[in-house]
Design a protein around this motif. Structure first.
Motif, PDB file in Angstrom:
ATOM      1  N   ILE A 141       0.862  -1.182   0.000  1.00 50.29           N
ATOM      2  CA  ILE A 141       0.000   0.000   0.000  1.00 50.29           C
ATOM      3  C   ILE A 141       0.898   1.231   0.000  1.00 50.29           C
ATOM      4  O   ILE A 141       1.568   1.520   0.998  1.00 50.29           O
ATOM      5  N   TYR A 142       0.929   1.935  -1.105  1.00 50.35           N
ATOM      6  CA  TYR A 142       1.850   3.069  -1.248  1.00 50.35           C
ATOM      7  C   TYR A 142       1.200   4.381  -0.813  1.00 50.35           C
ATOM      8  O   TYR A 142       0.054   4.672  -1.163  1.00 50.35           O
ATOM      9  N   VAL A 143       1.965   5.155  -0.032  1.00 52.79           N
ATOM     10  CA  VAL A 143       1.534   6.486   0.398  1.00 52.79           C
ATOM     11  C   VAL A 143       2.700   7.456   0.186  1.00 52.79           C
ATOM     12  O   VAL A 143       3.864   7.040   0.143  1.00 52.79           O
ATOM     13  N   ALA A 147      10.852   8.620   1.326  1.00 57.37           N
ATOM     14  CA  ALA A 147      11.655   7.441   0.962  1.00 57.37           C
ATOM     15  C   ALA A 147      10.772   6.376   0.322  1.00 57.37           C
ATOM     16  O   ALA A 147       9.863   5.849   0.956  1.00 57.37           O
ATOM     17  N   THR A 148      11.052   6.055  -0.922  1.00 61.09           N
ATOM     18  CA  THR A 148      10.304   5.018  -1.628  1.00 61.09           C
ATOM     19  C   THR A 148      10.641   3.636  -1.077  1.00 61.09           C
ATOM     20  O   THR A 148      11.806   3.317  -0.834  1.00 61.09           O
ATOM     21  N   LEU A 179       6.300   6.342  -0.923  1.00 56.30           N
ATOM     22  CA  LEU A 179       6.438   6.526  -2.363  1.00 56.30           C
ATOM     23  C   LEU A 179       6.811   7.984  -2.636  1.00 56.30           C
ATOM     24  O   LEU A 179       6.012   8.896  -2.430  1.00 56.30           O
ATOM     25  N   ASN A 180       8.031   8.176  -3.066  1.00 57.44           N
ATOM     26  CA  ASN A 180       8.525   9.506  -3.408  1.00 57.44           C
ATOM     27  C   ASN A 180       8.118   9.816  -4.849  1.00 57.44           C
ATOM     28  O   ASN A 180       8.345   9.001  -5.751  1.00 57.44           O
ATOM     29  N   GLY A 181       7.500  10.981  -5.062  1.00 63.92           N
ATOM     30  CA  GLY A 181       7.028  11.345  -6.391  1.00 63.92           C
ATOM     31  C   GLY A 181       8.115  11.391  -7.441  1.00 63.92           C
ATOM     32  O   GLY A 181       7.837  11.305  -8.645  1.00 63.92           O
ATOM     33  N   MET A 182       9.381  11.498  -7.013  1.00 63.49           N
ATOM     34  CA  MET A 182      10.495  11.529  -7.958  1.00 63.49           C
ATOM     35  C   MET A 182      11.042  10.124  -8.244  1.00 63.49           C
ATOM     36  O   MET A 182      11.888   9.953  -9.111  1.00 63.49           O
TER      37      MET A 182
END
Length: 261
Positions: A141-143, A147-148, A179-182
Motif C-alpha cells: 500500500i503506497y503512500v 523514501a520510496t 512513495l517519493n514522487g520523484m
C-alpha cells in the motif's frame, strides 16, 4: 557280473533323475506359492489422495487395495483443515496390494508465530523477514513519503499489527510503504513460464501487487497450485514504466499444452 554293474548304474541314474524331477517340481510349486503370497506380477496404481479428507482417503484406499497411515501434519493456509497435503508413494506409483501409503495432513490448528517489527525496513528486507517467520507478503500500500519502499506500517485485514503479537503462521501481512514522487516508477516483468511462488515473488520484487490468481481446470488441488505455471499475465510485460503499486493478474496451469515453451 557285468549285468549287475549295469543294473547298479541304471538304479543310480534312475534315482538321480527322480531327485532332479523332485527338485524341479519343488521349485515350481515354491514359485507358484511365492506368487500367491506376494502377489508376484500383480501391482496396484496408487490413487491420488491429495486434497481428500482422511475418511475419503481411507475409503479410496480400501476400494483400491492399499492402506493409509497418517504420519505427519503441517499447517497450510488456504487448504482445507484435516485434508491430505502429501502422500508417499505418490499418486501413479505401482505398488503391491496391501501397501501402506504414508500421509501428511493439513493441521486443524494453525501454528502461532510472533509478529516482527518491520517499520523502517526496506520492502525487500521486510519481505525476507516475513518469510523467515513463516508469514507472507500481502499487499503493498503506497503512500506519499520521502523514501520510496520504506515500510511505514504493518497491517492485517486493514488493521495495524503490533510487533510481538501472535499471528497465525501463513498469514498475509500488508505493508504500508513510502512513495517519493520523484522515484515512483517500475516495470512490469515477464513472469510467463514461471512457477506460481516464484512469479508472485518477482511481481512483489518489482514493487507491484497481485490483483488476482486465476487457476485453470487442470489445477485440482493444493499441490497442483504450487506446481502451476503462469501461462498468461495481464497486463503483459512492458518496456513502458508503470506506477509502483500497480496490479497484475496471473493465469496459471499445470497443463503441458498451455505452459509456454
Amino acid at each position: 557280473m557285468e549285468e549287475k554293474t549295469n543294473n547298479k548304474r541304471f538304479w543310480i541314474l534312475r534315482n538321480l533323475a527322480g531327485a532332479a524331477l523332485f527338485f524341479v517340481a519343488l521349485a515350481v510349486v515354491a514359485n507358484i506359492l511365492l506368487g500367491i503370497f506376494t502377489h508376484h506380477g500383480k501391482v496396484i496404481t496408487v490413487p491420488d489422495m491429495v486434497g481428500l479428507s482422511v475418511r475419503e482417503a481411507d475409503r479410496l484406499a480400501d476400494s483400491t487395495g492399499v492402506r493409509i497411515d497418517v504420519v505427519d501434519s503441517i499447517y497450510v493456509r488456504g487448504m482445507a483443515k484435516g485434508s491430505v497435503y502429501k502422500q508417499n508413494p505418490a499418486a501413479g506409483a505401482d505398488v503391491k496390494k496391501g501397501r501402506r501409503i504414508m500421509l501428511t495432513i493439513n493441521a486443524t490448528v494453525p501454528k502461532k508465530v510472533t509478529m516482527p517489527n518491520l517499520v523502517g525496513y526496506s520492502m525487500r528486507q521486510a519481505k525476507a523477514e516475513l518469510s523467515s517467520r513463516g508469514l507472507n507478503l500481502g499487499k503493498l500500500i503506497y503512500v506519499d513519503d520521502i523514501a520510496t519502499n520504506n515500510v511505514l506500517k504493518q497491517q492485517q485485514n486493514g488493521r495495524d499489527v503490533r510487533p510481538g503479537s501472535s499471528v497465525e503462521s501463513g498469514s498475509e501481512i500488508d505493508l504500508v510503504v513510502g512513495l517519493n514522487g520523484m522515484d515512483n516508477r517500475t516495470y512490469i516483468p515477464n513472469v510467463r513460464g514461471m512457477k506460481y511462488v516464484r512469479a508472485v515473488d518477482v511481481i512483489h520484487e518489482n514493487s507491484l501487487n497481485i490483483s488476482s490468481l486465476i487457476f485453470d481446470e487442470s489445477v485440482r488441488n493444493y499441490n497442483d497450485s504450487i506446481n502451476s505455471v503462469v501461462y498468461r499475465q495481464s497486463p503483459g510485460a512492458s518496456s513502458a514504466p508503470s506506477l509502483m503499486g500497480s496490479s497484475v493478474s496471473l493465469y496459471l496451469t499445470v497443463d503441458p499444452e498451455r505452459i509456454p515453451k
